[in-house]
Design an enzyme around this catalytic site. Structure first.
Site, mmCIF file in Angstrom:
data_model
loop_
_atom_site.group_PDB
_atom_site.id
_atom_site.type_symbol
_atom_site.label_atom_id
_atom_site.label_comp_id
_atom_site.label_asym_id
_atom_site.label_seq_id
_atom_site.Cartn_x
_atom_site.Cartn_y
_atom_site.Cartn_z
ATOM 1 N N ASP A 123 -117.484 99.226 29.017
ATOM 2 C CA ASP A 123 -119.026 98.876 27.701
ATOM 3 C C ASP A 123 -118.073 98.223 26.069
ATOM 4 O O ASP A 123 -118.844 98.957 25.202
ATOM 5 C CB ASP A 123 -119.268 99.862 27.295
ATOM 6 N N ASP A 191 -125.338 97.405 33.931
ATOM 7 C CA ASP A 191 -125.301 96.560 33.330
ATOM 8 C C ASP A 191 -123.521 96.100 32.415
ATOM 9 O O ASP A 191 -123.834 95.406 31.868
ATOM 10 C CB ASP A 191 -124.954 98.286 32.021
#
Length: 405
Positions: A123, A191
């Site tokens: 991320d 994601d």
């Protein structure tokens, strides 16, 4: 490999504000209302009880933020929200000046810069790009180039030639399953498509194609295994780290393993639009549009529920709604079209009418769901959420870019 950064907008024949239906005009006006800006700046200017922590989600009622440390995956979104306001102020007059907004944005950006060296998370794109890419684009701050390239190098440490993907999580555990052996299990979540933007940008900035090449390889592998025949998506694929075979197709935050977690579907449609933006390979645009079309077949009167297959009544997820809206508007920008404008308008109407917080709100939007999986270690639903606001602001900026607001 061809990598481009251009986005074709506004549309060749934009729908002028005079031509818009009155209902649509009022919705877009509400999206861009200065009261939304005030909520972001109220939080941005508060003294932190614990230094170097960042807004994440709120209590139910969305009146008070819960903060997380700099290493938490959402730390880039609040600084990015302030930078989204800087971007907006570069395009239209706002109640707070451009220079004053830059000062606030730089304060938050500086606090997250250390994460450029974080190799423990996929991320890092979420952590870095919302601030540093906007700073570079809007102010021309050359120092941002080094941050982006360094962050891309950090993400490259998570690449597997065997799996042809970037590792999302080192391990994961719910009350139902556990995968904690990195040598055996290679975990990839949908994601991760959103963190490819960092890699494409790094190739443009550095001139080194390796980042973009690996991003596209990841997109290709994900296209094969995360997307079902009906264009819905799995959240988590567990690969065999030794040979790249799929061992399990699961959810971590959705209703069931074969259901469609709405935020995962939103990440996917937006992520493939990003891949098309840089590669100009229509295969990825087609994927983005198939994913978007499926998403909209499951939206009910503009409302995006946290999982499209969860029994009703159930919680909304306004973060999924805003991610999808921004992704669909990106598709419109890339195609010089207004194809998804009716769908975006419908979702925005539901959120404006049913999810804007009152004046004491810590967030702009309420009714987001982080994780409502029945076997989750921690369930969190029906709250304000930092990335719901971030993408809400991004949607407003896209509407301005497209000449619609």
């Amino acid at each position: 490999m061809q990598v481009q950064s251009s986005v074709a907008y506004p549309p060749k024949e934009p729908e002028t504000q005079q031509d818009q239906p009155q209902d649509q005009k009022s919705i877009f006006k509400a999206v861009l209302d200065e009261s939304n800006v005030a909520k972001i700046l109220k939080v941005a200017n508060q003294e932190l009880t614990v230094p170097t922590t960042f807004p994440h989600s709120t209590n139910q009622g969305a009146t008070e933020y819960i903060y997380e440390p700099a290493t938490w995956w959402t730390t880039g979104f609040f600084p990015g929200s302030v930078w989204a306001l800087v971007e907006r102020a570069s395009k239209r007059k706002m109640s707070t000046s451009f220079d004053d907004l830059v000062k606030v944005a730089r304060k938050w950006e500086d606090a997250v810069e250390s994460q450029k060296n974080n190799t423990n998370t996929h991320d890092i794109g979420f952590m870095i790009m919302p601030s540093f890419q906007r700073d570079l684009d809007v102010t021309g701050n050359k120092a941002c180039q080094e941050v982006i390239i360094t962050a891309a190098e950090s993400l490259m440490t998570r690449w597997s030639d065997t799996v042809q993907c970037f590792r999302s999580w080192n391990s994961t555990r719910t009350k139902e399953y556990e995968y904690n052996d990195k040598d055996k299990y290679f975990l990839v979540i949908i994601d991760n498509m959103m963190n490819l933007d960092l890699l494409y940008s790094a190739s443009l900035l550095s001139g080194d194609p390796k980042y973009a090449e690996h991003a596209t390889k990841h997109a290709e592998t994900t296209l094969k295994h995360h997307i079902r025949a009906d264009d819905s998506t799995y959240h988590l694929i567990v690969y065999d780290a030794t040979n790249g075979d799929v061992m399990a197709s699961l959810t971590h935050q959705g209703y069931q393993h074969e259901s469609t977690w709405s935020r995962g579907q939103a990440w996917a449609l937006y992520g493939y639009a990003i891949v098309y933006k840089y590669t100009k390979d229509r295969k990825y645009l087609d994927a983005a549009k198939r994913l978007a079309n499926y998403f909209m077949t499951r939206v009910e009167d503009g409302v995006v529920y946290w999982d499209f297959d969860a029994p009703r009544p159930c919680f909304w997820d306004t973060s999924a709604a805003m991610i999808a809206c921004s992704g669909m508007l990106l598709i419109c920008e890339l195609e010089n079209s207004l194809e998804y404008l009716p769908q975006v308008t419908s979702i925005l109407k539901a959120c404006v009418n049913g999810a804007l917080t009152p004046e004491n709100g810590a967030t702009i939007l309420d009714h987001s769901t982080v994780n409502n999986h029945e076997h989750a270690n921690v369930r969190s639903a029906d709250t304000g959420l930092v990335y719901a606001d971030y993408y809400f602001l991004e949607v407003g900026n896209r509407l301005i870019d497209m000449g619609l607001a």
